[in-house]
Design a protein around this motif. Structure first.
Motif, PDB file in Angstrom:
ATOM      1  N   SER A 105       0.858  -1.175   0.000  1.00  0.00           N
ATOM      2  CA  SER A 105       0.000   0.000   0.000  1.00  0.00           C
ATOM      3  C   SER A 105       0.895   1.226   0.000  1.00  0.00           C
ATOM      4  CB  SER A 105      -0.928  -0.005   1.222  1.00  0.00           C
ATOM      5  OG  SER A 105      -0.159  -0.022   2.423  1.00  0.00           O
ATOM      6  N   GLU A 106       0.305   2.395   0.112  1.00  0.00           N
ATOM      7  CA  GLU A 106       1.087   3.623   0.185  1.00  0.00           C
ATOM      8  C   GLU A 106       0.892   4.272   1.544  1.00  0.00           C
ATOM      9  OE1 GLU A 106       0.427   6.342  -3.008  1.00  0.00           O
ATOM     10  OE2 GLU A 106       1.883   5.328  -4.287  1.00  0.00           O
ATOM     11  N   GLN A 107       1.992   4.725   2.111  1.00  0.00           N
ATOM     12  CA  GLN A 107       1.982   5.397   3.406  1.00  0.00           C
ATOM     13  C   GLN A 107       2.909   6.593   3.347  1.00  0.00           C
ATOM     14  OE1 GLN A 107       3.159   2.401   6.344  1.00  0.00           O
ATOM     15  NE2 GLN A 107       1.259   2.796   7.436  1.00  0.00           N
ATOM     16  N   ALA A 108       2.691   7.533   4.239  1.00  0.00           N
ATOM     17  CA  ALA A 108       3.628   8.642   4.372  1.00  0.00           C
ATOM     18  C   ALA A 108       4.974   8.100   4.858  1.00  0.00           C
ATOM     19  CB  ALA A 108       3.095   9.671   5.351  1.00  0.00           C
ATOM     20  N   ILE A 109       6.040   8.776   4.483  1.00  0.00           N
ATOM     21  CA  ILE A 109       7.378   8.338   4.895  1.00  0.00           C
ATOM     22  C   ILE A 109       7.461   8.198   6.409  1.00  0.00           C
ATOM     23  CG2 ILE A 109       9.792   9.099   5.071  1.00  0.00           C
ATOM     24  CD1 ILE A 109       9.556  10.215   2.252  1.00  0.00           C
ATOM     25  N   ILE A 110       6.932   9.162   7.149  1.00  0.00           N
ATOM     26  CA  ILE A 110       7.033   9.091   8.603  1.00  0.00           C
ATOM     27  C   ILE A 110       6.255   7.905   9.152  1.00  0.00           C
ATOM     28  CG2 ILE A 110       5.082  10.664   9.047  1.00  0.00           C
ATOM     29  CD1 ILE A 110       6.730  11.701  11.447  1.00  0.00           C
ATOM     30  N   SER A 111       5.098   7.594   8.563  1.00  0.00           N
ATOM     31  CA  SER A 111       4.298   6.462   9.030  1.00  0.00           C
ATOM     32  C   SER A 111       5.012   5.145   8.775  1.00  0.00           C
ATOM     33  CB  SER A 111       2.936   6.465   8.338  1.00  0.00           C
ATOM     34  OG  SER A 111       2.245   7.668   8.564  1.00  0.00           O
ATOM     35  N   THR A 112       5.635   5.039   7.603  1.00  0.00           N
ATOM     36  CA  THR A 112       6.383   3.833   7.271  1.00  0.00           C
ATOM     37  C   THR A 112       7.516   3.608   8.257  1.00  0.00           C
ATOM     38  OG1 THR A 112       5.874   4.117   4.928  1.00  0.00           O
ATOM     39  CG2 THR A 112       7.730   2.697   5.460  1.00  0.00           C
ATOM     40  N   HIS A 113       8.209   4.690   8.602  1.00  0.00           N
ATOM     41  CA  HIS A 113       9.338   4.599   9.523  1.00  0.00           C
ATOM     42  C   HIS A 113       8.882   4.167  10.914  1.00  0.00           C
ATOM     43  CE1 HIS A 113      13.612   5.985  10.269  1.00  0.00           C
ATOM     44  NE2 HIS A 113      13.175   5.708  11.482  1.00  0.00           N
ATOM     45  N   VAL A 114       7.851   4.810  11.417  1.00  0.00           N
ATOM     46  CA  VAL A 114       7.361   4.492  12.763  1.00  0.00           C
ATOM     47  C   VAL A 114       6.814   3.066  12.820  1.00  0.00           C
ATOM     48  CG1 VAL A 114       5.575   5.030  14.470  1.00  0.00           C
ATOM     49  CG2 VAL A 114       6.909   6.878  13.422  1.00  0.00           C
ATOM     50  N   GLU A 115       6.077   2.668  11.797  1.00  0.00           N
ATOM     51  CA  GLU A 115       5.527   1.308  11.792  1.00  0.00           C
ATOM     52  C   GLU A 115       6.639   0.265  11.795  1.00  0.00           C
ATOM     53  OE1 GLU A 115       1.819  -0.882   9.692  1.00  0.00           O
ATOM     54  OE2 GLU A 115       3.235   0.076   8.317  1.00  0.00           O
ATOM     55  N   ARG A 116       7.710   0.546  11.096  1.00  0.00           N
ATOM     56  CA  ARG A 116       8.842  -0.386  11.071  1.00  0.00           C
ATOM     57  C   ARG A 116       9.429  -0.556  12.478  1.00  0.00           C
ATOM     58  NH1 ARG A 116      11.810   2.021   7.178  1.00  0.00           N
ATOM     59  NH2 ARG A 116      10.548   0.920   5.649  1.00  0.00           N
ATOM     60  N   LEU A 117       9.534   0.535  13.199  1.00  0.00           N
ATOM     61  CA  LEU A 117      10.078   0.462  14.559  1.00  0.00           C
ATOM     62  C   LEU A 117       9.096  -0.202  15.520  1.00  0.00           C
ATOM     63  CD1 LEU A 117      11.737   3.981  14.673  1.00  0.00           C
ATOM     64  CD2 LEU A 117      12.916   1.772  14.638  1.00  0.00           C
ATOM     65  N   GLN A 118       7.806  -0.072  15.245  1.00  0.00           N
ATOM     66  CA  GLN A 118       6.818  -0.745  16.089  1.00  0.00           C
ATOM     67  C   GLN A 118       6.911  -2.257  15.966  1.00  0.00           C
ATOM     68  OE1 GLN A 118       3.146   1.143  14.725  1.00  0.00           O
ATOM     69  NE2 GLN A 118       2.962   2.208  16.693  1.00  0.00           N
ATOM     70  N   GLN A 119       7.558  -2.724  14.931  1.00  0.00           N
ATOM     71  CA  GLN A 119       7.692  -4.163  14.720  1.00  0.00           C
ATOM     72  C   GLN A 119       8.825  -4.770  15.556  1.00  0.00           C
ATOM     73  OE1 GLN A 119       8.200  -4.476  10.481  1.00  0.00           O
ATOM     74  NE2 GLN A 119       6.134  -3.722  10.045  1.00  0.00           N
ATOM     75  N   LEU A 120       9.508  -3.934  16.326  1.00  0.00           N
ATOM     76  CA  LEU A 120      10.577  -4.433  17.203  1.00  0.00           C
ATOM     77  C   LEU A 120       9.956  -4.935  18.499  1.00  0.00           C
ATOM     78  CD1 LEU A 120      13.228  -1.628  16.653  1.00  0.00           C
ATOM     79  CD2 LEU A 120      13.462  -4.031  15.977  1.00  0.00           C
ATOM     80  N   TYR A 121       9.720  -6.210  18.570  1.00  0.00           N
ATOM     81  CA  TYR A 121       9.145  -6.827  19.754  1.00  0.00           C
ATOM     82  C   TYR A 121      10.263  -7.360  20.646  1.00  0.00           C
ATOM     83  CZ  TYR A 121       4.537  -6.818  17.539  1.00  0.00           C
ATOM     84  OH  TYR A 121       3.365  -6.438  16.951  1.00  0.00           O
ATOM     85  N   CYS A 122      10.121  -7.167  21.925  1.00  0.00           N
ATOM     86  CA  CYS A 122      11.126  -7.674  22.857  1.00  0.00           C
ATOM     87  C   CYS A 122      11.236  -9.191  22.774  1.00  0.00           C
ATOM     88  CB  CYS A 122      10.765  -7.255  24.279  1.00  0.00           C
ATOM     89  SG  CYS A 122      10.790  -5.471  24.515  1.00  0.00           S
ATOM     90  N   GLN A 123      10.106  -9.847  22.566  1.00  0.00           N
ATOM     91  CA  GLN A 123      10.129 -11.304  22.538  1.00  0.00           C
ATOM     92  C   GLN A 123      10.935 -11.812  21.340  1.00  0.00           C
ATOM     93  OE1 GLN A 123       5.941 -11.940  22.522  1.00  0.00           O
ATOM     94  NE2 GLN A 123       5.717 -11.702  20.300  1.00  0.00           N
ATOM     95  N   ASP A 124      10.886 -11.094  20.217  1.00  0.00           N
ATOM     96  CA  ASP A 124      11.674 -11.491  19.052  1.00  0.00           C
ATOM     97  C   ASP A 124      13.170 -11.328  19.307  1.00  0.00           C
ATOM     98  OD1 ASP A 124       9.366 -12.051  17.710  1.00  0.00           O
ATOM     99  OD2 ASP A 124       9.282 -10.130  16.665  1.00  0.00           O
TER     100      ASP A 124
END
Length: 260
Positions: A71-90
């Protein structure tokens, strides 16, 4: 034009003079326990005016991969979402004092275009809350945002802070995992190494945060990273994708063409 391959191993691909490489990829359980209890704050710097871009670059929509496809996202949204994928359990880490036991705490620094950018983050914030600070001194340059982030990290009692620029569009979740795991394994400050030098993203320990509050103008933290390297207190990891950021319309066009 292709990007250089990114090292996947947790072992360090390169170090600067004075830096040291861990003797093993993992510490013993006794050595690791104190580090696992430490709190790391991830900070996205997104307060700039983007004058050279001649527009609001972080609001530009770019292709984004998600569980439901492209899909298409704003650059800032893409960046933040990528960092939200950092799970401690992983990462096999224990996180404390976060919004959720399994997520790493995140802070976004806005400024010049806050009224445009903050609404773009609303959906991500509703799914996984994070903190937002507005830098009223954004016109004073990058250092004012770095100082604000360091002050926040100190006041909130974090043991370290990971700094990243919102326009570093090519970095992957794996790149950030390498930085974070190296910090947990060594206890030293960690920085990306690209274009023959160190830079952000980088992790700064609490003892270094006061130095970050004394920067001025449009200078980031590179000078401090170099000092830490000379003192043997920094580990540098080769992250070639960190070299790609967006300053102009031409930069964005080149990066999008590279992705095709």
């Amino acid at each position: 034009m292709t990007l250089p391959p990114v090292q996947k191993s947790a072992a360090l691909a390169s170090t600067l003079p004075g830096s040291t490489v861990p003797k093993s990829a993992a510490l013993t359980l006794t050595e690791q326990a104190p580090l696992l209890s430490k709190r790391l704050l991830i900070v996205v710097l997104a307060a700039g005016e983007s004058r050279r871009f001649e527009g609001i670059k972080l609001a530009q929509r770019v292709p984004s991969h998600s569980a439901i496809g492209i899909s298409e996202q704003a650059i800032i949204s893409t960046h933040v979402e990528r960092l939200q994928q950092l799970y401690c359990q992983d990462l096999d880490l224990e996180c404390q004092g976060t919004h959720s036991p399994q997520h790493m705490p995140l802070l976004v620094i806005l400024g010049a275009h806050q009224h445009i950018l903050q609404p773009l983050l609303a959906e991500l914030h509703s799914r996984q809350p994070f903190d937002i600070l507005v830098n009223p001194q954004w016109h004073m340059g990058l250092a004012s945002s770095v100082s604000l982030a360091a002050t926040y990290a100190k006041e909130q009692g974090f043991d370290a802070m990971l700094l990243t620029l919102a326009d570093q569009v090519a970095l992957s979740t794996d790149d950030y995992r390498q930085l974070i795991l190296t910090w947990y394994e060594t206890g030293k400050e960690v920085a990306a190494h690209y274009l023959g030098d160190v830079g952000v993203p980088a992790i700064f320990n609490a003892a270094t945060l006061p130095l970050l509050t004394h920067l001025s103008g449009d200078r980031g933290a590179k000078s401090i990273l170099k000092q830490q390297a000379e003192q043997g207190a920094l580990v540098a990891i080769t992250l070639p994708r960190a070299a790609i950021d967006i300053d102009t319309q031409a930069d964005l066009a080149s990066w999008l063409a590279l992705k095709e």
